[in-house]
Structures are given as C-alpha cells and as structure tokens.
Design a protein around this motif. Sequence first.
Motif, PDB file in Angstrom:
ATOM      1  N   TYR A 163      12.623   5.423  11.888  1.00 46.96           N
ATOM      2  CA  TYR A 163      11.278   5.770  11.432  1.00 46.96           C
ATOM      3  C   TYR A 163      10.294   4.786  12.054  1.00 46.96           C
ATOM      4  CZ  TYR A 163      13.247   8.603   7.554  1.00 46.96           C
ATOM      5  OH  TYR A 163      13.908   9.542   6.783  1.00 46.96           O
ATOM      6  N   PRO A 164       9.675   5.101  13.191  1.00 44.73           N
ATOM      7  CA  PRO A 164       8.680   4.187  13.767  1.00 44.73           C
ATOM      8  C   PRO A 164       7.515   3.993  12.800  1.00 44.73           C
ATOM      9  CG  PRO A 164       9.303   5.905  15.338  1.00 44.73           C
ATOM     10  CD  PRO A 164       9.856   6.310  14.012  1.00 44.73           C
ATOM     11  N   CYS A 165       7.025   2.777  12.719  1.00 48.22           N
ATOM     12  CA  CYS A 165       5.856   2.533  11.871  1.00 48.22           C
ATOM     13  C   CYS A 165       5.066   1.354  12.419  1.00 48.22           C
ATOM     14  CB  CYS A 165       6.256   2.305  10.417  1.00 48.22           C
ATOM     15  SG  CYS A 165       7.458   1.008  10.126  1.00 48.22           S
ATOM     16  N   ASP A 166       3.825   1.248  11.978  1.00 50.89           N
ATOM     17  CA  ASP A 166       2.910   0.211  12.443  1.00 50.89           C
ATOM     18  C   ASP A 166       3.149  -1.095  11.688  1.00 50.89           C
ATOM     19  OD1 ASP A 166       1.451   1.786  14.355  1.00 50.89           O
ATOM     20  OD2 ASP A 166       0.543   2.840  12.656  1.00 50.89           O
ATOM     21  N   PRO A 167       2.658  -2.214  12.230  1.00 53.29           N
ATOM     22  CA  PRO A 167       2.888  -3.528  11.590  1.00 53.29           C
ATOM     23  C   PRO A 167       2.490  -3.588  10.123  1.00 53.29           C
ATOM     24  CG  PRO A 167       2.007  -3.841  13.798  1.00 53.29           C
ATOM     25  CD  PRO A 167       1.983  -2.365  13.542  1.00 53.29           C
ATOM     26  N   GLU A 168       1.347  -2.987   9.767  1.00 50.96           N
ATOM     27  CA  GLU A 168       0.929  -3.046   8.368  1.00 50.96           C
ATOM     28  C   GLU A 168       1.911  -2.335   7.452  1.00 50.96           C
ATOM     29  OE1 GLU A 168      -1.646   0.234  10.346  1.00 50.96           O
ATOM     30  OE2 GLU A 168      -0.793  -1.737  10.843  1.00 50.96           O
ATOM     31  N   HIS A 169       2.594  -1.307   8.010  1.00 54.83           N
ATOM     32  CA  HIS A 169       3.572  -0.584   7.206  1.00 54.83           C
ATOM     33  C   HIS A 169       4.867  -1.368   7.061  1.00 54.83           C
ATOM     34  CE1 HIS A 169       1.375   3.413   8.115  1.00 54.83           C
ATOM     35  NE2 HIS A 169       1.172   3.077   6.863  1.00 54.83           N
ATOM     36  N   TRP A 170       5.438  -1.825   8.219  1.00 52.57           N
ATOM     37  CA  TRP A 170       6.718  -2.507   8.075  1.00 52.57           C
ATOM     38  C   TRP A 170       6.594  -3.869   7.395  1.00 52.57           C
ATOM     39  CZ3 TRP A 170       6.020  -6.633  11.217  1.00 52.57           C
ATOM     40  CH2 TRP A 170       5.543  -6.486  12.521  1.00 52.57           C
ATOM     41  N   GLY A 174       8.689  -4.483   4.065  1.00 51.60           N
ATOM     42  CA  GLY A 174       9.564  -5.656   4.017  1.00 51.60           C
ATOM     43  C   GLY A 174       9.306  -6.505   2.783  1.00 51.60           C
ATOM     44  N   ALA A 175       8.033  -6.653   2.420  1.00 53.04           N
ATOM     45  CA  ALA A 175       7.688  -7.434   1.231  1.00 53.04           C
ATOM     46  C   ALA A 175       8.195  -6.756  -0.044  1.00 53.04           C
ATOM     47  CB  ALA A 175       6.171  -7.624   1.169  1.00 53.04           C
ATOM     48  N   LEU A 176       8.129  -5.428  -0.074  1.00 51.41           N
ATOM     49  CA  LEU A 176       8.643  -4.698  -1.241  1.00 51.41           C
ATOM     50  C   LEU A 176      10.160  -4.852  -1.354  1.00 51.41           C
ATOM     51  CD1 LEU A 176       6.493  -1.447  -0.988  1.00 51.41           C
ATOM     52  CD2 LEU A 176       6.492  -3.059  -2.908  1.00 51.41           C
ATOM     53  N   SER A 177      10.853  -4.819  -0.207  1.00 50.66           N
ATOM     54  CA  SER A 177      12.302  -5.025  -0.222  1.00 50.66           C
ATOM     55  C   SER A 177      12.651  -6.420  -0.722  1.00 50.66           C
ATOM     56  CB  SER A 177      12.884  -4.822   1.185  1.00 50.66           C
ATOM     57  OG  SER A 177      12.842  -3.473   1.571  1.00 50.66           O
ATOM     58  N   LEU A 178      11.879  -7.402  -0.281  1.00 54.10           N
ATOM     59  CA  LEU A 178      12.111  -8.778  -0.729  1.00 54.10           C
ATOM     60  C   LEU A 178      11.895  -8.888  -2.236  1.00 54.10           C
ATOM     61  CD1 LEU A 178      12.680 -11.738  -0.032  1.00 54.10           C
ATOM     62  CD2 LEU A 178      10.233 -12.015   0.446  1.00 54.10           C
ATOM     63  N   ALA A 179      10.855  -8.241  -2.745  1.00 52.14           N
ATOM     64  CA  ALA A 179      10.578  -8.272  -4.185  1.00 52.14           C
ATOM     65  C   ALA A 179      11.690  -7.584  -4.978  1.00 52.14           C
ATOM     66  CB  ALA A 179       9.235  -7.608  -4.457  1.00 52.14           C
ATOM     67  N   GLN A 231       4.843 -15.514   8.086  1.00 54.45           N
ATOM     68  CA  GLN A 231       3.591 -15.737   7.379  1.00 54.45           C
ATOM     69  C   GLN A 231       2.997 -14.426   6.884  1.00 54.45           C
ATOM     70  OE1 GLN A 231       2.359 -18.672   6.528  1.00 54.45           O
ATOM     71  NE2 GLN A 231       0.717 -17.646   5.403  1.00 54.45           N
ATOM     72  N   ASN A 232       3.025 -13.410   7.735  1.00 51.66           N
ATOM     73  CA  ASN A 232       2.507 -12.097   7.321  1.00 51.66           C
ATOM     74  C   ASN A 232       3.331 -11.510   6.176  1.00 51.66           C
ATOM     75  OD1 ASN A 232       0.552 -12.222   9.316  1.00 51.66           O
ATOM     76  ND2 ASN A 232       1.744 -11.047  10.799  1.00 51.66           N
ATOM     77  N   LEU A 233       4.645 -11.695   6.264  1.00 52.20           N
ATOM     78  CA  LEU A 233       5.516 -11.195   5.201  1.00 52.20           C
ATOM     79  C   LEU A 233       5.238 -11.925   3.892  1.00 52.20           C
ATOM     80  CD1 LEU A 233       7.886  -9.262   4.573  1.00 52.20           C
ATOM     81  CD2 LEU A 233       9.443 -11.133   5.168  1.00 52.20           C
TER      82      LEU A 233
END
Length: 472
Positions: A163-170, A174-179, A231-233
């Motif tokens: 599923y290709p996605c843009d930086p703001e999406h991944w 990723g942050a939701l997965s970490l949470a 940092q973004n994550l």
Amino acid sequence: MEGDECNFPPDSSDDHSLRGSVASSATLSRAQDVLVYLFGESAVHLTIEGLGSVTVQELGRSVREALHVPESAQDAFAFWLCSPLLELQLKARHQPYKLCRQWHDLLYRFTDASEEDISQDEPCLQYRRSVFYPKSKELQIQDEGVLRLLYEEARGNILTGRYPCDPEHWTSLGALSLALDEGTGLDSQQFATTIREKKLSSYLPAHVTMGSGGLFSTLRGKSSRQVGLEQNLLEEYRKISTSAGSSPEPTQLIHQYLNTCHTLPYYGCAFFFGEIDKPAQGILQRGKRKVVNIGICLEGVYVMDVKEKHVLLGLRFSELSWDHSYPEEEGDSHILWLEFDGDEDGTPVNKLLKIYSKQAELMSGFIEFCVELKSASEGGAAAETDGEVGSSQQPAGQEERSKNGRGGRRGMLHRQGSVVCSRVHSLNTISYVDTGKEIKRLKPKRAASFFARQMSAPSYSAVQVTGSLEHG
C-alpha cells in the motif's frame, strides 16, 4: 484474485503431495492437522476429518469458532491460497486440499515463473480480509478480535510497501502502531529505547527505513535520515498521547489506523503481477519493461510501480474500459488493455495501456465481477441519481458503454504530486482519436528535428502549467 474467476485445470494426477499449511496423508479419511495462517506470525491449528473433501464453508465454521469471530463479521474474511508466486481468494464451495494438489498446474498457467521456482513453491492457507467486503461495513465493526485481524493485515501491507502512502500517512500509522504495542505513556528516553530494540522498520515501511541503519550506521552513529524519521515518529506519537489520553481503548486506536488506510483507494485490493512498457528514451532504451503490481477492488484498478512504491495509474470503473487478449503466436504475451480519457497537446484522446501478464484473463474477469457486484449493491441509489439527471446531461456513448459492462463516462485525470496519484506522463501509452469515421492513432509530436536544431540558434521557452495537463 477470486478463485471462481478462472477455470482450474482438472485434478489430473493422484501422486501430488499436499503442500504448504495442509499436511499430506495417504488416508484422508482420518483426522488430519491443518494450519490456517493469519497475518503476522500466528496461525490457527485445527484437526479436520475427511480433509480431502472438506470445503471452505466447512473450514470457515471451525476457524471462526476458534477465533471467536461473530456472525455479523463473518463476511469480512475469506480463505486464500498464497505463495510468493500467486494469490487466490477461494469461494465457499472450493476444496483447499484439491486446489493445493493442482497448485503447480496453476502456476504454469498463470505465472511466468521458472520450472525450478514452480517445483519449489508451496502455498499456505490464509484467513484474511475478503476483497468484496465494503469499507463502510468495516467501519461499523466493534469487536476487538476482528479489528485486530484487519489491523495486522493492513499494517503488513503498509510496512511491505504494497500500500504506497505519503510520509504524513506512514508516520501517523507508525505512531498508532507504536501506541498499540507500547501504550501512549512513553517518554523520550523510553521511546528511543523501544525504537532501538524493535527497529524503526517495525513501524515504518521497509523502503523508507532502508539505508537509515546497518553496520556502517552503527559504527559512525545514527544517520541524519534515521534521526529525522525517529523525530517525526516521536512527534506523531506525542500527538496521539495528547489527544487520546493516557490509556485509550485499543479499538479506538485501531479504528484510527483503519480509517487512515481507508483513504488509500487501493485498500483491500486483490493484487496481480505484470509488466508495462517503459517509455522509449532513445534507440538503445527501446523494448524494456517495468514490473508492476495491479490492485483491483470494488472501487477500481490501480497500477503500481513495484520498485518506486507509487501509483502509476489509478482508475475508477467509471473512468475506464478494459479487455484482454491472448497470445497470437508463440512467445507473445497475454495482455490486459486499459483504456481511459487523456489529452495530447490539447486534443482529447483515448489512451491505451498494455499490461503484459499471464494473469490478464483473471484480471479481466475479476474487473467484470467487481463492476457487476458494485452495480448490484448500488442499484437503488444509482436509479435515484439517474432520475435526477436530465437526458441532455448524459454524454454521448454512455449508454452503449454501460451495456457491455465497460463503465460510463470516464473522467479526466489531473496531475498531482502524491504517491497515491496517477503518473500518466510516465507511462508508455497508445493514443488515438475516434473521429466517427475512423480510429486514428496519434503519434507524439517532436519539438524539432535533431538536424534542424543543429542549424538554428538555440531558443528556450518556459513550461506553462495548464489545467489540461493529464494527471500523472
């Protein structure tokens, strides 16, 4: 792909062993062990009697019972036979054991794999999301176990780049997965420790994190790219912690994850393999092809660059016509043809994209099935809408195209920068115009002859961006 969309070869021999997740046995009437794999690293272990004749419908009851899938969500999932070479979504009447025995025949028919690769390929039986389950129904699911299954599959497709996605999406995903894995209470130090132990690739797509670590990075310290990704994550993770509180319900976070994935038009697609022609870049660059994934779902068709992880062409069914052709001579390819409206130097044209694939027949049948299914599900709403639109507003030829299942009025594509958006300018397509008397193929115009340029003084003009440019 849906198993019903092909005529499986007959079960011609009895000496094949049952491969993959289903154990073979000389006496199939006895109870046999079966592994049904889920996304991630888990599987359901079942003991089945009469394995040789058990159907997907019968197997489904056992798996749903083991996973506690409520009856209201049973249509969300389907059984698949999968390997690196081929993926088949099975129907209720199919018998997985018999299909496993025919697996090598299916690979010879629907892939270009070598004889050695085919001989070593083994399918596994997977329980995962059905292509035909609407996203609108998925949003209504509240059962945490069902949501976890959908989340793990979506996460796997994000991390592998399917599923290709843009930086703001991944970054957000990723942050939701970490949470979900660690909770929302990590401080900066705990966050850094978690990333060091689990690796950045556990939360961000592999093609994004590739090159940001490794032996040399370890020796010289973190690269600036890895520091930026972390940092973004962290910033996205802090936003979740602030908005969701210290202990949000897992279902809340999973719903956020799936909602974000739903913005990707190819979420839930069945994927096929193929190649397209690369645009000619000189005499020595002709005849080369690009490997692509073709995703098909209830919404449309999406052609994606396997290497670059972005969409080359995305078409809803209302924007395309399609067909497939068989090889005319030995050495020719099966071809899926996609036709859509475009623009050539300000002239409206029809564009044709050739997709070379042994799965062209499967894709064509799958598109037709999706169109019919979508039309049936939206029949009532479509009838009301059509009643409000005057006949003078309907474009010429729409009725004729609708009759043969090839879609209605096709919309023009517009050029954008997101990885989700089409890149028609990078495709090698055939352009033509139907004048009413003849179909005239258009050749791309050359700015000037090479020899003429040598004889005249060089002159340059700025590129003017207009609304008529194709989406690409």
